[in-house]
Design a protein around this motif. Sequence first.
Motif, PDB file in Angstrom:
ATOM      1  N   VAL A 264       0.821  -1.109   0.148  1.00  0.00           N
ATOM      2  CA  VAL A 264       0.032  -0.171   0.134  1.00  0.00           C
ATOM      3  C   VAL A 264       0.909   1.291   0.052  1.00  0.00           C
ATOM      4  O   VAL A 264       2.074   1.441   0.627  1.00  0.00           O
TER       5      VAL A 264
ATOM      6  N   GLY B 194      -2.365   2.432   6.900  1.00  0.00           N
ATOM      7  CA  GLY B 194      -3.146   2.749   7.958  1.00  0.00           C
ATOM      8  C   GLY B 194      -4.747   3.080   8.116  1.00  0.00           C
ATOM      9  O   GLY B 194      -5.458   3.633   8.756  1.00  0.00           O
TER      10      GLY B 194
ATOM     11  N   GLY C  16      -6.810   0.670   6.204  1.00  0.00           N
ATOM     12  CA  GLY C  16      -7.403  -0.720   6.375  1.00  0.00           C
ATOM     13  C   GLY C  16      -7.332  -1.154   4.932  1.00  0.00           C
ATOM     14  O   GLY C  16      -8.088  -2.158   4.574  1.00  0.00           O
TER      15      GLY C  16
ATOM     16  N   TYR D 243       7.274  -5.925  13.111  1.00  0.00           N
ATOM     17  CA  TYR D 243       7.046  -6.150  11.795  1.00  0.00           C
ATOM     18  C   TYR D 243       6.502  -7.370  11.340  1.00  0.00           C
ATOM     19  O   TYR D 243       5.339  -7.395  10.575  1.00  0.00           O
TER      20      TYR D 243
HETATM   21  C1  COA Z   1       2.177  -4.006   5.279  1.00  0.00           C
HETATM   22  C2  COA Z   1       1.212  -3.080   4.313  1.00  0.00           C
HETATM   23  C3  COA Z   1       0.893  -3.683   3.227  1.00  0.00           C
HETATM   24  C4  COA Z   1      -0.074  -2.575   5.324  1.00  0.00           C
HETATM   25  O1  COA Z   1      -0.822  -2.030   4.605  1.00  0.00           O
HETATM   26  P1  COA Z   1      -2.002  -1.139   5.528  1.00  0.00           P
HETATM   27  O2  COA Z   1      -3.048  -0.780   4.299  1.00  0.00           O
HETATM   28  O3  COA Z   1      -1.485   0.118   6.079  1.00  0.00           O
HETATM   29  O4  COA Z   1      -2.761  -1.910   6.428  1.00  0.00           O
HETATM   30  P2  COA Z   1      -3.957  -1.763   7.081  1.00  0.00           P
HETATM   31  O5  COA Z   1      -4.281  -0.485   7.388  1.00  0.00           O
HETATM   32  O6  COA Z   1      -5.083  -2.845   6.447  1.00  0.00           O
HETATM   33  O7  COA Z   1      -3.799  -2.408   8.638  1.00  0.00           O
HETATM   34  C5  COA Z   1      -3.776  -4.033   8.823  1.00  0.00           C
HETATM   35  C6  COA Z   1      -3.172  -4.356  10.153  1.00  0.00           C
HETATM   36  O8  COA Z   1      -1.902  -3.838  10.148  1.00  0.00           O
HETATM   37  C7  COA Z   1      -1.626  -3.116  11.241  1.00  0.00           C
HETATM   38  N1  COA Z   1      -0.691  -2.105  10.824  1.00  0.00           N
HETATM   39  C8  COA Z   1      -0.445  -1.466   9.719  1.00  0.00           C
HETATM   40  N2  COA Z   1       0.508  -0.748   9.722  1.00  0.00           N
HETATM   41  C9  COA Z   1       0.836  -0.872  10.977  1.00  0.00           C
HETATM   42  C10 COA Z   1       2.015   0.016  11.673  1.00  0.00           C
HETATM   43  N3  COA Z   1       2.840   0.970  11.097  1.00  0.00           N
HETATM   44  N4  COA Z   1       2.397  -0.285  12.989  1.00  0.00           N
HETATM   45  C11 COA Z   1       1.500  -0.979  13.416  1.00  0.00           C
HETATM   46  N5  COA Z   1       0.482  -1.727  13.002  1.00  0.00           N
HETATM   47  C12 COA Z   1       0.345  -1.550  11.614  1.00  0.00           C
HETATM   48  C13 COA Z   1      -3.062  -2.387  11.593  1.00  0.00           C
HETATM   49  O9  COA Z   1      -3.086  -1.896  12.864  1.00  0.00           O
HETATM   50  C14 COA Z   1      -3.895  -3.369  11.143  1.00  0.00           C
HETATM   51  O10 COA Z   1      -4.294  -4.262  12.085  1.00  0.00           O
HETATM   52  P3  COA Z   1      -5.649  -4.199  12.874  1.00  0.00           P
HETATM   53  O11 COA Z   1      -6.835  -4.274  11.806  1.00  0.00           O
HETATM   54  O12 COA Z   1      -5.595  -5.386  13.916  1.00  0.00           O
HETATM   55  O13 COA Z   1      -5.706  -2.827  13.541  1.00  0.00           O
HETATM   56  C15 COA Z   1       1.873  -1.637   4.011  1.00  0.00           C
HETATM   57  O14 COA Z   1       2.685  -1.270   5.463  1.00  0.00           O
HETATM   58  C16 COA Z   1       3.037  -1.912   3.212  1.00  0.00           C
HETATM   59  O15 COA Z   1       2.708  -1.802   2.066  1.00  0.00           O
HETATM   60  N6  COA Z   1       4.453  -2.045   3.693  1.00  0.00           N
HETATM   61  C17 COA Z   1       5.385  -2.023   2.736  1.00  0.00           C
HETATM   62  C18 COA Z   1       5.406  -3.496   1.968  1.00  0.00           C
HETATM   63  C19 COA Z   1       5.618  -4.811   2.834  1.00  0.00           C
HETATM   64  O16 COA Z   1       5.995  -4.772   3.670  1.00  0.00           O
HETATM   65  N7  COA Z   1       4.734  -5.682   2.328  1.00  0.00           N
HETATM   66  C20 COA Z   1       4.685  -6.906   3.283  1.00  0.00           C
HETATM   67  C21 COA Z   1       5.834  -7.770   2.642  1.00  0.00           C
HETATM   68  S1  COA Z   1       5.456  -8.402   1.029  1.00  0.00           S
END
Ligand code: COA
Length: 220
Positions: free
Chosen positions: A110, A116, A118, A159
């Motif tokens: 994302v 953050g 969802g 993470y």
């Molecule tokens: C991992 C990633 C896809 C999450 O995307 P996002 O849209 O922000 O996630 P969401 O908002 O749907 O949150 C999903 C859950 O993760 C948690 N979360 C997301 N970011 C967080 C953060 N920075 N710190 C703590 N928790 C976090 C949320 O609290 C949520 O949990 P909950 O529903 O129990 O509260 C995004 O951070 C990203 O693209 N990271 C870089 C790429 C990566 O690491 N991909 C995974 C490996 S391939």
Amino acid sequence: MTCETEEEPITAVETSRGTVYIRRRCRCDLIKSLALDPGIGAFFRYNEGSAERQRELFMGIAVNEDEEVLLVYTDKGVIVGGITVLHPGPHEHWGKLGDPRIYEMGSIEVSVNWRGLGIARKMLDFLFANGFYDDKIVYSMELAWHWDFRHIELTKFEYRDMLLALFESAGFVLLDTDDPDIRMDSANMLTVRIGENVDQELRDKFWYSLFETGDYRWGF
Ligand SMILES: CC(C)(COP(=O)(O)OP(=O)(O)OC[C@H]1O[C@@H](n2cnc3c(N)ncnc32)[C@H](O)[C@@H]1OP(=O)(O)O)[C@@H](O)C(=O)NCCC(=O)NCCS
């Protein structure tokens, strides 16, 4: 390069930043026509040109009829997230099984500017909503060196826990393996979604493939 995969229905999701659209099995022409949010590029470490490299990566998967690119984009046509699901290559650990019912979730991202809200959870929900993967196995190899510590202030293990909880909510489970990439960092992990209609033969095949080093799998 042909781009003839079928488009799947789209779903609209409300976020606090406005409506976004999630579409499965995006075709190349759609991928070409959309802009990429500048906050996309985690897998190329946000280096110059990483958004365009990500587009190329999406296109390379979208051309394959039985693989998919799920995209999230705004009403202005800007990609803010995506998931890729593909077959592992023939020399990869689970590609060697040569079973078309085994898929790898290659990436989930994302945009930094849209996190953050969802969106990742909604993408996963939509990916599995229509049951296509219920008689298939989808695995994800989480490798810590791909994670975005520049924008996410979590320790490596926090993470890992964040990703594990997210994937578990979509039906993945954590499995042990002797895969060399997974073993390279103690935070790395293999998570696997075994669809509820996967037959026993495929379950066994996958299960026995987790450890390649002979008797080790029996705990000797
Ligand atoms: C991992 C990633 C896809 C999450 O995307 P996002 O849209 O922000 O996630 P969401 O908002 O749907 O949150 C999903 C859950 O993760 C948690 N979360 C997301 N970011 C967080 C953060 N920075 N710190 C703590 N928790 C976090 C949320 O609290 C949520 O949990 P909950 O529903 O129990 O509260 C995004 O951070 C990203 O693209 N990271 C870089 C790429 C990566 O690491 N991909 C995974 C490996 S391939």
